[in-house]
Write a protein that holds these residues in place. Structure first.
Motif, PDB file in Angstrom:
ATOM      1  N   GLY A  52      35.809  45.005  39.680  1.00 49.17           N
ATOM      2  CA  GLY A  52      36.616  44.220  40.613  1.00 49.17           C
ATOM      3  C   GLY A  52      37.555  45.105  41.400  1.00 49.17           C
ATOM      4  N   HIS A  53      38.198  44.501  42.364  1.00 48.35           N
ATOM      5  CA  HIS A  53      39.142  45.219  43.213  1.00 48.35           C
ATOM      6  C   HIS A  53      40.470  45.418  42.507  1.00 48.35           C
ATOM      7  CE1 HIS A  53      36.288  43.827  46.286  1.00 48.35           C
ATOM      8  NE2 HIS A  53      36.622  44.962  46.861  1.00 48.35           N
ATOM      9  N   LEU A  54      41.080  46.537  42.780  1.00 45.57           N
ATOM     10  CA  LEU A  54      42.435  46.801  42.309  1.00 45.57           C
ATOM     11  C   LEU A  54      43.405  45.980  43.146  1.00 45.57           C
ATOM     12  CD1 LEU A  54      42.227  50.663  41.995  1.00 45.57           C
ATOM     13  CD2 LEU A  54      42.579  49.061  40.105  1.00 45.57           C
ATOM     14  N   PRO A  55      44.549  45.631  42.612  1.00 43.97           N
ATOM     15  CA  PRO A  55      45.553  44.924  43.424  1.00 43.97           C
ATOM     16  C   PRO A  55      45.977  45.771  44.623  1.00 43.97           C
ATOM     17  CG  PRO A  55      46.199  44.974  41.116  1.00 43.97           C
ATOM     18  CD  PRO A  55      44.998  45.866  41.254  1.00 43.97           C
ATOM     19  N   LYS A  56      46.343  45.109  45.703  1.00 42.19           N
ATOM     20  CA  LYS A  56      46.842  45.830  46.874  1.00 42.19           C
ATOM     21  C   LYS A  56      48.174  46.483  46.515  1.00 42.19           C
ATOM     22  CE  LYS A  56      44.574  42.926  50.222  1.00 42.19           C
ATOM     23  NZ  LYS A  56      44.691  42.015  51.323  1.00 42.19           N
ATOM     24  N   PRO A  57      48.390  47.696  47.019  1.00 42.86           N
ATOM     25  CA  PRO A  57      49.658  48.363  46.719  1.00 42.86           C
ATOM     26  C   PRO A  57      50.831  47.621  47.348  1.00 42.86           C
ATOM     27  CG  PRO A  57      48.328  49.684  48.227  1.00 42.86           C
ATOM     28  CD  PRO A  57      47.522  48.504  47.834  1.00 42.86           C
ATOM     29  N   ARG A  58      51.921  47.583  46.630  1.00 43.57           N
ATOM     30  CA  ARG A  58      53.138  46.963  47.160  1.00 43.57           C
ATOM     31  C   ARG A  58      53.964  48.023  47.871  1.00 43.57           C
ATOM     32  NH1 ARG A  58      55.354  42.326  43.328  1.00 43.57           N
ATOM     33  NH2 ARG A  58      53.355  41.494  42.684  1.00 43.57           N
ATOM     34  N   HIS A  59      54.497  47.640  48.999  1.00 45.07           N
ATOM     35  CA  HIS A  59      55.314  48.590  49.779  1.00 45.07           C
ATOM     36  C   HIS A  59      56.766  48.230  49.690  1.00 45.07           C
ATOM     37  CE1 HIS A  59      51.859  50.601  51.349  1.00 45.07           C
ATOM     38  NE2 HIS A  59      51.356  49.449  51.742  1.00 45.07           N
TER      39      HIS A  59
END
Length: 59
Positions: A52-59
């Motif tokens: 599965g996809h990794l979570p989107k990085p938080r900025h």
């Protein structure tokens, strides 16, 4: 369709081993996919491995 609500894995490809899931992940990345990970399914009925996809990085 992939449903993940309630930790269901309906519609996801199940792998018996971590090695099989990692090989599948490498093939997907070679074909242009990004930010994928192999993980153990928490669904008690499955208990296999998925990609599965990794979570989107938080900025």
């Amino acid at each position: 369709m992939i449903r993940t609500k309630g930790r269901a894995c309906t519609g996801k490809r199940r792998h018996d081993t971590e090695e099989q899931a990692e090989e599948h992940r490498r093939r997907l990345i070679a074909n242009g996919a990004v930010r994928l990970t192999a993980y153990r399914c928490r669904n008690q009925a499955c208990r296999g491995w998925h990609v599965g996809h990794l979570p989107k990085p938080r900025h």
